[in-house]
Design a protein around this motif. Sequence first.
Motif, PDB file in Angstrom:
ATOM      1  N   SER A   1       0.821  -1.206   0.000  1.00  0.00           N
ATOM      2  CA  SER A   1       0.000   0.000   0.000  1.00  0.00           C
ATOM      3  C   SER A   1       0.855   1.256   0.000  1.00  0.00           C
ATOM      4  N   SER A   2       0.352   2.278  -0.676  1.00  0.00           N
ATOM      5  CA  SER A   2       1.024   3.579  -0.676  1.00  0.00           C
ATOM      6  C   SER A   2       0.810   4.328   0.627  1.00  0.00           C
ATOM      7  N   ARG A   3      -0.038   3.796   1.500  1.00  0.00           N
ATOM      8  CA  ARG A   3      -0.316   4.444   2.779  1.00  0.00           C
ATOM      9  C   ARG A   3       0.991   4.643   3.554  1.00  0.00           C
ATOM     10  N   GLY A   4       1.339   5.889   3.821  1.00  0.00           N
ATOM     11  CA  GLY A   4       2.535   6.200   4.583  1.00  0.00           C
ATOM     12  C   GLY A   4       3.823   6.051   3.807  1.00  0.00           C
TER      13      GLY A   4
ATOM     14  N   VAL B   1      -3.221   3.696  -2.721  1.00  0.00           N
ATOM     15  CA  VAL B   1      -3.104   2.799  -3.868  1.00  0.00           C
ATOM     16  C   VAL B   1      -2.354   1.550  -3.414  1.00  0.00           C
ATOM     17  N   ALA B   2      -2.831   0.378  -3.814  1.00  0.00           N
ATOM     18  CA  ALA B   2      -2.171  -0.884  -3.486  1.00  0.00           C
ATOM     19  C   ALA B   2      -1.554  -1.474  -4.743  1.00  0.00           C
ATOM     20  N   LEU B   3      -0.260  -1.776  -4.676  1.00  0.00           N
ATOM     21  CA  LEU B   3       0.452  -2.336  -5.819  1.00  0.00           C
ATOM     22  C   LEU B   3       0.524  -3.859  -5.676  1.00  0.00           C
ATOM     23  N   PRO B   4       0.000  -4.595  -6.659  1.00  0.00           N
ATOM     24  CA  PRO B   4       0.023  -6.063  -6.579  1.00  0.00           C
ATOM     25  C   PRO B   4       1.430  -6.598  -6.867  1.00  0.00           C
ATOM     26  N   CYS B   5       1.892  -7.493  -6.003  1.00  0.00           N
ATOM     27  CA  CYS B   5       3.231  -8.068  -6.130  1.00  0.00           C
ATOM     28  C   CYS B   5       3.168  -9.579  -5.964  1.00  0.00           C
ATOM     29  N   ARG B   6       4.195 -10.228  -6.479  1.00  0.00           N
ATOM     30  CA  ARG B   6       4.375 -11.655  -6.251  1.00  0.00           C
ATOM     31  C   ARG B   6       5.738 -11.833  -5.584  1.00  0.00           C
TER      32      ARG B   6
ATOM     33  N   VAL C   1      11.978  -9.551   2.106  1.00  0.00           N
ATOM     34  CA  VAL C   1      11.091 -10.138   1.118  1.00  0.00           C
ATOM     35  C   VAL C   1      11.296  -9.410  -0.202  1.00  0.00           C
ATOM     36  N   GLY C   2      11.717 -10.139  -1.221  1.00  0.00           N
ATOM     37  CA  GLY C   2      11.870  -9.570  -2.554  1.00  0.00           C
ATOM     38  C   GLY C   2      10.610  -9.816  -3.344  1.00  0.00           C
ATOM     39  N   THR C   3      10.122  -8.792  -4.040  1.00  0.00           N
ATOM     40  CA  THR C   3       8.883  -8.920  -4.800  1.00  0.00           C
ATOM     41  C   THR C   3       9.063  -8.436  -6.228  1.00  0.00           C
ATOM     42  N   ARG C   4       8.176  -8.907  -7.074  1.00  0.00           N
ATOM     43  CA  ARG C   4       8.089  -8.414  -8.453  1.00  0.00           C
ATOM     44  C   ARG C   4       6.650  -7.968  -8.662  1.00  0.00           C
ATOM     45  N   PHE C   5       6.480  -6.822  -9.313  1.00  0.00           N
ATOM     46  CA  PHE C   5       5.137  -6.312  -9.556  1.00  0.00           C
ATOM     47  C   PHE C   5       4.408  -7.160 -10.581  1.00  0.00           C
ATOM     48  N   GLU C   6       3.100  -7.296 -10.361  1.00  0.00           N
ATOM     49  CA  GLU C   6       2.235  -7.862 -11.373  1.00  0.00           C
ATOM     50  C   GLU C   6       1.774  -6.691 -12.243  1.00  0.00           C
TER      51      GLU C   6
ATOM     52  N   VAL D   1       2.119   6.024  -8.934  1.00  0.00           N
ATOM     53  CA  VAL D   1       2.614   5.936  -7.552  1.00  0.00           C
ATOM     54  C   VAL D   1       3.999   5.311  -7.539  1.00  0.00           C
ATOM     55  N   LEU D   2       4.196   4.233  -8.270  1.00  0.00           N
ATOM     56  CA  LEU D   2       5.498   3.585  -8.342  1.00  0.00           C
ATOM     57  C   LEU D   2       6.560   4.557  -8.861  1.00  0.00           C
ATOM     58  N   GLU D   3       6.252   5.294  -9.901  1.00  0.00           N
ATOM     59  CA  GLU D   3       7.205   6.265 -10.447  1.00  0.00           C
ATOM     60  C   GLU D   3       7.560   7.328  -9.412  1.00  0.00           C
ATOM     61  N   GLN D   4       6.600   7.730  -8.571  1.00  0.00           N
ATOM     62  CA  GLN D   4       6.881   8.677  -7.487  1.00  0.00           C
ATOM     63  C   GLN D   4       7.865   8.072  -6.489  1.00  0.00           C
ATOM     64  N   TRP D   5       7.657   6.804  -6.129  1.00  0.00           N
ATOM     65  CA  TRP D   5       8.561   6.135  -5.187  1.00  0.00           C
ATOM     66  C   TRP D   5       9.977   6.081  -5.753  1.00  0.00           C
TER      67      TRP D   5
END
Length: 127
Positions: A66-69, A79-84, A98-103, A112-116
């Motif tokens: 989640s983008s919360r905080g 906004v919630a970013l789906p990851c695997r 925990v390593g993740t890859r975006f779906e 939001v991801l580009e902002q991060w």
Amino acid sequence: MQERRLSARYRCRCPAAVQGPNSEYRDMEIREVSLTGLTLWVRREVVLALAQAGSILTLGDRIHVSSRGAGVEDGAPEVALPCRVQHVRRLSQDRYQVGTRFEVLDPRQLEVLEQWVARAQGGHGSR
């Protein structure tokens, strides 16, 4: 060892929240961000709570970050970013990496991801 990353990774320390299927959001910290995935630091209780096929979070499990905080502009909708999950590594008695890859991301999630990534590139995600 050959580099397998698809995009540049940037270090940061950004509080956020993570959710698995049928679970509430739980606090964690984003430690690295890229356009293809995240590295998260989570407490042991979170790794156990997010488990989907066993007793602990494992490769292939789905989560939402989640983008919360997480340093998104004030007043923006959450906004919630789906990851695997790509890997889970124990760092200490109570902390896991925990390593993740975006779906697939929709336009708002990608924004939001580009902002991060921009914040991490500029050093604004560090504490």
